[in-house]
Scaffold this motif. Structure first.
Motif, PDB file in Angstrom:
ATOM      1  N   UNK A   1      -2.876   2.233  12.015  1.00  0.00           N
ATOM      2  CA  UNK A   1      -2.239   1.131  11.292  1.00  0.00           C
ATOM      3  C   UNK A   1      -3.262   0.110  10.810  1.00  0.00           C
ATOM      4  N   UNK A   2      -4.257  -0.193  11.616  1.00  0.00           N
ATOM      5  CA  UNK A   2      -5.269  -1.164  11.183  1.00  0.00           C
ATOM      6  C   UNK A   2      -6.130  -0.596  10.055  1.00  0.00           C
ATOM      7  N   UNK A   3      -6.396   0.706  10.098  1.00  0.00           N
ATOM      8  CA  UNK A   3      -7.177   1.303   9.001  1.00  0.00           C
ATOM      9  C   UNK A   3      -6.387   1.274   7.699  1.00  0.00           C
ATOM     10  N   UNK A   4      -5.068   1.444   7.776  1.00  0.00           N
ATOM     11  CA  UNK A   4      -4.245   1.324   6.574  1.00  0.00           C
ATOM     12  C   UNK A   4      -4.306  -0.076   5.991  1.00  0.00           C
ATOM     13  N   UNK A   5      -4.277  -1.058   6.853  1.00  0.00           N
ATOM     14  CA  UNK A   5      -4.324  -2.446   6.385  1.00  0.00           C
ATOM     15  C   UNK A   5      -5.645  -2.746   5.694  1.00  0.00           C
ATOM     16  N   UNK A   6      -6.746  -2.216   6.198  1.00  0.00           N
ATOM     17  CA  UNK A   6      -8.047  -2.482   5.597  1.00  0.00           C
ATOM     18  C   UNK A   6      -8.284  -1.674   4.333  1.00  0.00           C
ATOM     19  N   UNK A   7      -7.606  -0.562   4.178  1.00  0.00           N
ATOM     20  CA  UNK A   7      -7.797   0.291   3.009  1.00  0.00           C
ATOM     21  C   UNK A   7      -7.003  -0.183   1.795  1.00  0.00           C
ATOM     22  N   UNK A   8      -6.018  -1.021   2.004  1.00  0.00           N
ATOM     23  CA  UNK A   8      -5.210  -1.458   0.885  1.00  0.00           C
ATOM     24  C   UNK A   8      -6.045  -2.308  -0.071  1.00  0.00           C
ATOM     25  N   UNK A   9      -5.920  -2.002  -1.341  1.00  0.00           N
ATOM     26  CA  UNK A   9      -6.661  -2.732  -2.359  1.00  0.00           C
ATOM     27  C   UNK A   9      -5.997  -4.079  -2.607  1.00  0.00           C
ATOM     28  N   UNK A  10      -6.823  -5.068  -2.756  1.00  0.00           N
ATOM     29  CA  UNK A  10      -6.344  -6.411  -3.041  1.00  0.00           C
ATOM     30  C   UNK A  10      -5.784  -6.457  -4.457  1.00  0.00           C
ATOM     31  N   UNK A  11      -4.622  -7.054  -4.636  1.00  0.00           N
ATOM     32  CA  UNK A  11      -4.067  -7.255  -5.971  1.00  0.00           C
ATOM     33  C   UNK A  11      -3.681  -8.714  -6.111  1.00  0.00           C
ATOM     34  N   UNK A  12      -3.794  -9.229  -7.310  1.00  0.00           N
ATOM     35  CA  UNK A  12      -3.541 -10.657  -7.495  1.00  0.00           C
ATOM     36  C   UNK A  12      -2.849 -10.959  -8.804  1.00  0.00           C
ATOM     37  N   UNK A  13      -2.958 -12.222  -9.210  1.00  0.00           N
ATOM     38  CA  UNK A  13      -2.253 -12.726 -10.383  1.00  0.00           C
ATOM     39  C   UNK A  13      -3.221 -13.404 -11.342  1.00  0.00           C
TER      40      UNK A  13
END
Length: 138
Positions: free
Chosen positions: A12-24
Motif C-alpha cells: 500500500x505504501x509503494x502504491x502511494x509513492x508511485x502515484x503521479x502528482x496531478x494539479x491545476x
C-alpha cells in the motif's frame, strides 16, 4: 500473520509513492475589450500545439471584463496555453484575407510572434503537477 501485515502495508505504501502528482493550471485574462461572446482556452503539448485539438479545452463567458478557467488533473510536464476571444460566437478564430487575426488572442508567456502564428518555444512552460496561475494578455 505479522509477515502478511507487513507485506500489505509495504504494498500500500509503494502504491502511494508511485502515484503521479496531478494539479491545476488556472488561466486568467483581464484585459478584454468587451463582454460580447466567449473566450476559448486550450492546453497544449508540443505535439499538438495549434495543429490539432488541445489536450484540454475550456470555454467561458466574460464577467466584468475577465475570463478565467481552470484545467484540472494535469500531470507534470511541458505545456502551452492558447486563448482567443470569439466575439461573434462562430466557434472559430476569424482572419482577414491576409491571414491577420480579426479577434483578440493570447498565449502563455505573452510573447506574440509579430510575423506569423505563435511559436511553441515562446509559449511553453514547465508544470510541476501542483498549482500554477497564468495571466494572459490579449
Amino acid at each position: 500473520m505479522k509477515t502478511i501485515a507487513i507485506l500489505i502495508s509495504l504494498f500500500l505504501s509503494s502504491l502511494a509513492f508511485c502515484q503521479e502528482k496531478i494539479g491545476t493550471i488556472t488561466v486568467n485574462v483581464d484585459n478584454l475589450s468587451s463582454e460580447e461572446g466567449v473566450v476559448y482556452f486550450g492546453l497544449f503539448t508540443e505535439a499538438n500545439f495549434l495543429k490539432k485539438e488541445p489536450l484540454k479545452g475550456e470555454v467561458t463567458l466574460i464577467k466584468n471584463g475577465i475570463a478565467k478557467v481552470s484545467f484540472t488533473e494535469v500531470p507534470p510536464g511541458t505545456y502551452a496555453i492558447s486563448a482567443y476571444h470569439d466575439k461573434n460566437g462562430n466557434e472559430r478564430m476569424d482572419f482577414d484575407t491576409n491571414g491577420v487575426p480579426q479577434e483578440n488572442y493570447g498565449i502563455s508567456n505573452n510573447q506574440i510572434n509579430l510575423y506569423g502564428p505563435p511559436l511553441w518555444e515562446d509559449a511553453k512552460f514547465q508544470f510541476d503537477g501542483s498549482q500554477k496561475d497564468i495571466n494572459l494578455t490579449f
